[in-house]
Design an enzyme around this catalytic site. Structure first.
Site, PDB file in Angstrom:
ATOM      1  N   THR A   1     -47.674  27.095  -3.354  1.00 32.36           N
ATOM      2  CA  THR A   1     -47.020  25.866  -2.915  1.00 32.36           C
ATOM      3  C   THR A   1     -46.109  26.088  -1.717  1.00 32.36           C
ATOM      4  OG1 THR A   1     -45.449  24.138  -3.621  1.00 32.36           O
ATOM      5  CG2 THR A   1     -45.189  26.297  -4.601  1.00 32.36           C
ATOM      6  N   ASP A   2     -45.864  25.008  -0.969  1.00 29.14           N
ATOM      7  CA  ASP A   2     -44.894  25.032   0.110  1.00 29.14           C
ATOM      8  C   ASP A   2     -43.466  25.177  -0.416  1.00 29.14           C
ATOM      9  OD1 ASP A   2     -45.233  22.458  -1.057  1.00 29.14           O
ATOM     10  OD2 ASP A   2     -44.231  21.510   0.645  1.00 29.14           O
TER      11      ASP A   2
ATOM     12  N   TRP B   1     -48.004  18.828  -1.436  1.00 30.39           N
ATOM     13  CA  TRP B   1     -47.987  17.374  -1.653  1.00 30.39           C
ATOM     14  C   TRP B   1     -49.368  16.823  -2.049  1.00 30.39           C
ATOM     15  CZ3 TRP B   1     -44.381  14.636   2.428  1.00 30.39           C
ATOM     16  CH2 TRP B   1     -43.125  15.275   2.441  1.00 30.39           C
TER      17      TRP B   1
ATOM     18  N   ASP C   1     -56.050  30.584 -22.201  1.00 31.06           N
ATOM     19  CA  ASP C   1     -54.599  30.472 -22.025  1.00 31.06           C
ATOM     20  C   ASP C   1     -54.139  31.590 -21.093  1.00 31.06           C
ATOM     21  OD1 ASP C   1     -51.850  30.366 -22.178  1.00 31.06           O
ATOM     22  OD2 ASP C   1     -51.775  30.121 -24.355  1.00 31.06           O
TER      23      ASP C   1
ATOM     24  N   TYR D   1     -39.139  25.661  -9.966  1.00 34.05           N
ATOM     25  CA  TYR D   1     -40.586  25.573  -9.748  1.00 34.05           C
ATOM     26  C   TYR D   1     -41.007  26.520  -8.627  1.00 34.05           C
ATOM     27  CZ  TYR D   1     -44.992  23.756  -7.923  1.00 34.05           C
ATOM     28  OH  TYR D   1     -46.278  23.638  -7.445  1.00 34.05           O
TER      29      TYR D   1
ATOM     30  N   TYR E   1     -47.860  24.987 -13.928  1.00 37.15           N
ATOM     31  CA  TYR E   1     -46.799  24.107 -14.431  1.00 37.15           C
ATOM     32  C   TYR E   1     -46.244  23.429 -13.186  1.00 37.15           C
ATOM     33  CZ  TYR E   1     -42.798  22.830 -17.444  1.00 37.15           C
ATOM     34  OH  TYR E   1     -41.848  22.163 -18.176  1.00 37.15           O
ATOM     35  N   THR E   2     -46.567  22.141 -12.976  1.00 36.30           N
ATOM     36  CA  THR E   2     -46.304  21.500 -11.689  1.00 36.30           C
ATOM     37  C   THR E   2     -45.205  20.444 -11.710  1.00 36.30           C
ATOM     38  OG1 THR E   2     -48.060  19.876 -12.123  1.00 36.30           O
ATOM     39  CG2 THR E   2     -48.675  21.870 -10.903  1.00 36.30           C
TER      40      THR E   2
END
Length: 303
Positions: free
Chosen positions: A106-107, A155, A41, A130, A66-67
């Site tokens: 991420t972008d 993406w 975890d 996010y 967490y997406t």
């Protein structure tokens, strides 16, 4: 040790981890050890410490995330706990053992206002929870472990789990005419292709000069397009493979109310990664075809 490179991988049940498992089965020189939340975890420092101490890997690869963008807007603390605190825990503890960490971002750390491709040094300004949580993770990893690679991708789609491509084919199989936003532009990236790049990167990092290579990089498929253009390509490839097809129409983001705002243009420049490690992505039609052929055939709903 057997001479193989051991990599501790978090986020076992995510689409990127599952794609990496496919790739790792053919990589005899790399030993990927996958862990789900019930065994590691990331939000608990002691859990991270115990597993890293037990496994003593050559690298830590953080794919735990967490997406769900809209759920992150509803429950920002949950997203921050995994994407921010969890990434920091792994970075800090791996640094104690002098173990390099590779972290996926991420972008969506960008606001989408720039007209040209984003480079790594551009100002971050996430427009949703996010993106904020992922930026917190980037900052923690960069600060807490001097041997770090932060990879911003975009993406993702794959044969696993729920993603844009699996949703699109399921909808097409049910004969729906689809309206897809034509004002969001990014880099659709096959998780299978990204996984191959990650395996290649691990090999290159074994003898790297960390003083000159640590940092943030962009790693995504190099062909930017709108979600509408992407959908058209997916449906075209599906038709060639005798899969479901449907009519796809262009729409504006403003037509769809969602809890989280999406940045409109987050095209990433891969020049820095290309110069440091080399970029090896196939044409998007090949990437889509590989994913579609590995997907279960969508079934038409029966009422």
């Amino acid at each position: 040790m057997t001479g193989t490179t051991r990599v501790l991988v978090t986020g076992k049940n995510g689409q990127l981890s599952k794609s990496l498992k496919v790739v790792s089965d053919a990589a005899a020189d790399l030993e990927f050890c996958f862990f789900a939340r019930n065994t590691l975890d990331v939000t608990k420092a002691q859990s991270c410490s115990s597993m890293i101490d037990r496994l003593r890997p050559n690298f830590v690869l953080n794919l735990a995330a967490y997406t769900n963008v809209d759920d992150a807007e509803r429950f920002p603390d949950n997203a921050h706990h995994v994407n921010g605190v969890g990434a920091g825990n792994l970075a800090q503890i791996s640094a104690v053992y002098d173990i390099p960490i590779i972290h996926i971002s991420t972008d969506y750390v960008f606001d989408g206002e720039k007209r040209s491709p984003y480079v790594e040094t551009d100002r971050t300004n996430p427009v949703n929870a996010y993106g904020m949580s992922k930026l917190a993770g980037e900052n923690s990893v960069s600060r807490l472990n001097p041997k770090h690679i932060v990879l911003r991708t975009a993406w993702l789609y794959s044969p696993f789990g729920s993603n844009f491509v699996s949703w699109l084919l399921s909808a097409a199989a049910n004969g729906r005419q689809l309206r897809i936003v034509a004002d969001q532009v990014g880099n659709p990236t096959s998780a299978l292709d990204l996984a191959k790049s990650l395996a290649d990167l691990v090999r290159q990092l074994e003898d790297v000069d960390w003083a000159s290579h640590s940092g943030i990089y962009h790693l995504a498929a190099p062909e930017p397009m709108t979600r509408f253009q992407w959908a058209k390509k997916v449906i075209a490839v599906s038709g060639k493979l005798y899969g479901p097809t449907c009519q796809v129409c262009a729409a504006a983001s403003s037509e769809f109310a969602t809890p989280a705002v999406r940045p409109l243009r987050t095209v990433l420049s891969m020049d820095k990664y290309q110069n440091a490690f080399g970029l090896k992505f196939p044409p998007i039609e090949k990437s889509i075809s590989d994913v579609l052929q590995a997907l279960p055939r969508p079934r038409r709903d029966v009422h």
